[in-house]
Scaffold this motif. Structure first.
Motif, PDB file in Angstrom:
ATOM      1  N   PHE A  97      -6.990  -6.589   6.672  1.00  0.00           N
ATOM      2  CA  PHE A  97      -7.924  -6.688   5.559  1.00  0.00           C
ATOM      3  C   PHE A  97      -8.600  -5.346   5.281  1.00  0.00           C
ATOM      4  O   PHE A  97      -8.772  -4.957   4.117  1.00  0.00           O
ATOM      5  CB  PHE A  97      -8.973  -7.761   5.853  1.00  0.00           C
ATOM      6  N   PHE A  98      -8.973  -4.617   6.339  1.00  0.00           N
ATOM      7  CA  PHE A  98      -9.621  -3.324   6.133  1.00  0.00           C
ATOM      8  C   PHE A  98      -8.627  -2.270   5.660  1.00  0.00           C
ATOM      9  O   PHE A  98      -8.954  -1.453   4.784  1.00  0.00           O
ATOM     10  CB  PHE A  98     -10.305  -2.885   7.428  1.00  0.00           C
ATOM     11  N   ALA A  99      -7.416  -2.285   6.204  1.00  0.00           N
ATOM     12  CA  ALA A  99      -6.403  -1.319   5.776  1.00  0.00           C
ATOM     13  C   ALA A  99      -6.030  -1.534   4.311  1.00  0.00           C
ATOM     14  O   ALA A  99      -5.913  -0.574   3.535  1.00  0.00           O
ATOM     15  CB  ALA A  99      -5.167  -1.433   6.670  1.00  0.00           C
ATOM     16  N   ALA A 100      -5.862  -2.799   3.912  1.00  0.00           N
ATOM     17  CA  ALA A 100      -5.520  -3.091   2.519  1.00  0.00           C
ATOM     18  C   ALA A 100      -6.650  -2.672   1.585  1.00  0.00           C
ATOM     19  O   ALA A 100      -6.417  -2.153   0.485  1.00  0.00           O
ATOM     20  CB  ALA A 100      -5.220  -4.582   2.356  1.00  0.00           C
ATOM     21  N   GLY A 101      -7.892  -2.891   2.016  1.00  0.00           N
ATOM     22  CA  GLY A 101      -9.033  -2.475   1.204  1.00  0.00           C
ATOM     23  C   GLY A 101      -9.077  -0.973   1.007  1.00  0.00           C
ATOM     24  O   GLY A 101      -9.353  -0.481  -0.096  1.00  0.00           O
ATOM     25  N   ILE A 102      -8.798  -0.223   2.064  1.00  0.00           N
ATOM     26  CA  ILE A 102      -8.787   1.239   1.968  1.00  0.00           C
ATOM     27  C   ILE A 102      -7.701   1.708   1.006  1.00  0.00           C
ATOM     28  O   ILE A 102      -7.924   2.587   0.156  1.00  0.00           O
ATOM     29  CB  ILE A 102      -8.588   1.867   3.363  1.00  0.00           C
ATOM     30  N   VAL A 103      -6.516   1.123   1.117  1.00  0.00           N
ATOM     31  CA  VAL A 103      -5.404   1.506   0.235  1.00  0.00           C
ATOM     32  C   VAL A 103      -5.777   1.282  -1.230  1.00  0.00           C
ATOM     33  O   VAL A 103      -5.540   2.135  -2.101  1.00  0.00           O
ATOM     34  CB  VAL A 103      -4.125   0.726   0.601  1.00  0.00           C
ATOM     35  N   MET A 104      -6.371   0.127  -1.532  1.00  0.00           N
ATOM     36  CA  MET A 104      -6.754  -0.159  -2.915  1.00  0.00           C
ATOM     37  C   MET A 104      -7.874   0.769  -3.388  1.00  0.00           C
ATOM     38  O   MET A 104      -7.880   1.203  -4.545  1.00  0.00           O
ATOM     39  CB  MET A 104      -7.186  -1.614  -3.053  1.00  0.00           C
ATOM     40  N   LEU A 105      -8.818   1.102  -2.499  1.00  0.00           N
ATOM     41  CA  LEU A 105      -9.900   2.011  -2.877  1.00  0.00           C
ATOM     42  C   LEU A 105      -9.366   3.392  -3.234  1.00  0.00           C
ATOM     43  O   LEU A 105      -9.891   4.058  -4.149  1.00  0.00           O
ATOM     44  CB  LEU A 105     -10.907   2.136  -1.732  1.00  0.00           C
TER      45      LEU A 105
END
Length: 446
Positions: free
Chosen positions: A399-407
Motif C-alpha cells: 500500500f505504501f509503495a503503490a502510494g509513492i509510485v502514484m505520488l
C-alpha cells in the motif's frame, strides 16, 4: 489572512482529537466489551463493535459528499461543522450513562458520534483554502495536526489516570473513572470548538442556492453527479486521489491493527497504552518541524519521505519481539503520521477548485472510506493463510509503495493551474447568471 480565524481552525484539531484518542483508540473498545456488551460472549461483542464502526462510516460516506456540496452552495461550512460537532459531543456524553448490557444504545451512540466526528472533519478540512493562501497551507495544516496530537494526548493521559487510579480523583472505582472520561471528552470537544464556531470563514452564497430543502437536495445531487463526471478534468487531483487511497489505507490499517498485532506477539496492555501516549507527544514537535520543511521543500517531497519511513516501520514491525521494539516503532509512527496526513490535506486543497472544496473533500472522504476496507482485509487474510500476523503486517508494504509510485506521477504545479482555471470559469458562469437574472428582474444572488 485572518489570524484569529486560523488560530480557531487549528484549535478545532486540539478539540476533536480527544475523541479520537480517548474514545476510539483507548477507552471505548474496552468499555464496550466489559460493560455495554457484558451480557454476550466476547466474540459476539467484538463483532457488534465492528459492525457498528462499519455502519457509522457508511453513514458518513453517504452523507458528507451531499452535505459538502450544500456547504459550498451556501458558503456556510461553519454552520455544518457546528451541527456535526454538537451531534458528536452529545453522543459522546451519552456513553457516560451506558449500563451493563446496553450494547444497542452504545452502538447507536457510537454511530452518531462517528457521524459527528468524521462528518465534521469534512467541513473542517474544506475550510483550509478559505482561510489560508496556498503558500501557507502546508505549515498551517501541519500545525492543526500537531496541536491535535498534544491536545488529544494530554486529555488521554489524564483519562488513563482517572481509570487506573480513580482514588486520586475521589472516584470509587475504575468504572466511575471511565464514565468521567467520556464526560471530559465531550466537554473538551465542545469548549475548544467555540473559537471556530465564532470565526468560521464565510463565502458568498452561490446563485444556484435554492429556497427549499427539496431544492437543496436536487441541486446537491446534481452537483455531486457532476463531481463524479468532472474529476477526470483534473488529472493531477485524480492521481493524488488514487495515491491517497493506497497510502491512507496503509496508515489506517496500522492505526487499527497495531494494538491487536502487539497483543498477538505478547506485548502487555500497559505498554500498549503508554506507546499510544508516546506517539501523541512525539507527533506534536515532529509535525511542526516537518511542516516547516514541507513549506520549504514542497509537500509532495516530504510526503514521499514520510511514506518511505512507513515502509521501514512495517519491515521493522515484522521482526519485533519485545515491548522496547514496540515503543521504538510507536515513536517512529509519531514522527511521520501527522505530517503524512497534513501534507496530504494541503496537497488536496491546492489541487481542488477553491469554490468547491466541501464537495471535493466529501468526494475524497467517501472514496477513501470505501477504499479503507482493503488494508485490514489484506492484513487479516495474509495472516490467516500464513498462520502469522507478522506476514500480515509485512503485506502493508504494497500500500505504501503503490502510494509513492502514484505520488511521483502527480504534477503539483499543473494541478494548481487546472484548479485555478476551473475557478475562473465558474466565476464567469456566475457573473453570466447574475447578468441574466438582473435583465429579467429576478436576481440570482441572495
Amino acid at each position: 489572512m485572518d489570524k484569529r480565524a486560523v488560530k480557531a481552525w487549528i484549535m478545532y484539531d486540539w478539540a476533536n482529537s480527544a475523541y479520537a484518542t480517548t474514545v476510539l483508540a483507548a477507552v471505548l473498545p474496552v468499555f464496550y466489551a466489559s460493560v455495554a456488551a457484558a451480557t454476550v460472549d466476547k466474540d459476539t461483542a467484538a463483532s457488534y463493535l465492528a459492525y457498528t464502526h462499519s455502519i457509522g462510516m457508511l453513514c458518513v460516506a453517504l452523507l458528507t459528499p451531499l452535505l459538502g456540496t450544500l456547504a459550498d452552495l451556501s458558503g456556510r461550512k461553519g454552520n455544518f461543522l457546528r451541527v456535526f460537532t454538537i451531534t458528536g459531543v452529545v453522543a459522546t456524553l451519552g456513553f457516560s450513562i451506558i449500563g451493563e448490557g446496553d450494547w444497542l444504545l452504545a452502538s447507536a451512540l457510537l454511530v452518531l458520534s462517528t457521524i459527528g466526528f468524521a462528518g465534521g472533519n469534512t467541513f473542517y478540512d474544506a475550510m483550509l483554502p478559505d482561510l489560508v493562501p496556498a503558500e501557507r497551507r502546508d505549515m498551517v495544516s501541519s500545525k492543526g495536526y500537531a496541536y491535535g496530537y498534544i491536545g488529544g494526548g494530554l486529555l488521554l493521559a489524564i483519562n488513563l489516570l482517572m481509570i487506573q487510579q480513580p482514588g486520586w480523583f475521589g472516584l470509587p472505582d475504575t468504572l466511575a473513572g471511565t464514565r468521567l472520561a467520556f464526560v471530559s471528552v465531550a466537554l473538551w470537544w465542545l469548549l475548544f470548538s467555540i473559537p471556530i464556531f465564532r470565526h468560521a470563514p464565510r463565502r458568498s452564497a452561490s446563485p444556484e442556492l435554492p429556497a427549499s430543502w427539496t431544492g437543496y437536495a436536487k441541486v446537491g445531487v446534481r452537483r455531486l453527479r457532476q463531481t463524479f463526471g468532472q474529476i477526470r478534468r483534473f488529472p493531477q487531483l485524480l492521481r493524488m486521489l488514487v495515491a491517497f487511497w493506497f497510502f491512507n489505507d496503509g496508515i489506517n490499517t496500522i492505526i487499527l491493527m497495531a494494538t491487536i498485532y502487539g497483543t498477538s506477539i505478547g506485548i502487555g496492555t500497559s505498554d500498549l497504552m503508554l506507546a499510544l501516549l508516546l506517539t501523541q507527544f512525539i507527533g506534536f514537535p515532529c509535525t511542526l518541524l516537518l511542516g516547516a520543511w514541507a513549506q520549504r521543500w514542497g509537500a509532495k517531497r516530504v510526503l514521499i519521505v514520510s511514506l518511505s519511513v512507513y515502509i521501514c516501520i512495517v519491515v521493522l514491525g515484522y521482526f519485533m519481539t519485545q515491548a522496547l521494539h514496540f515503543y521504538i516503532l510507536a515513536g517512529l509512527v509519531g514522527v511521520v503520521q501527522g505530517i503524512s496526513q497534513s501534507t496530504a490535506r494541503s496537497l488536496f486543497s491546492n489541487l481542488m477548485p477553491a469554490g468547491r472544496t466541501g464537495e471535493y473533500f466529501g468526494f475524497v472522504n467517501i472514496t477513501g472510506k470505501f477504499a479503507s476496507i482493503f488494508g485490514p482485509f489484506v492484513f487479516g487474510y495474509v495472516g490467516q493463510i500464513t498462520g502469522s500476523t507478522r506476514w500480515g503486517i509485512l503485506s502493508l508494504i504494497f500500500f505504501f509503495a503503490a502510494g509513492i509510485v502514484m505520488l511521483l506521477m502527480v504534477n503539483v504545479q499543473r494541478g494548481i493551474q487546472d484548479a485555478g482555471l476551473a475557478d475562473q470559469e465558474e466565476q464567469e458562469r456566475i457573473r453570466g447568471m447574475n447578468i441574466a437574472g438582473n435583465a429579467t428582474g429576478v436576481p440570482f444572488t441572495h
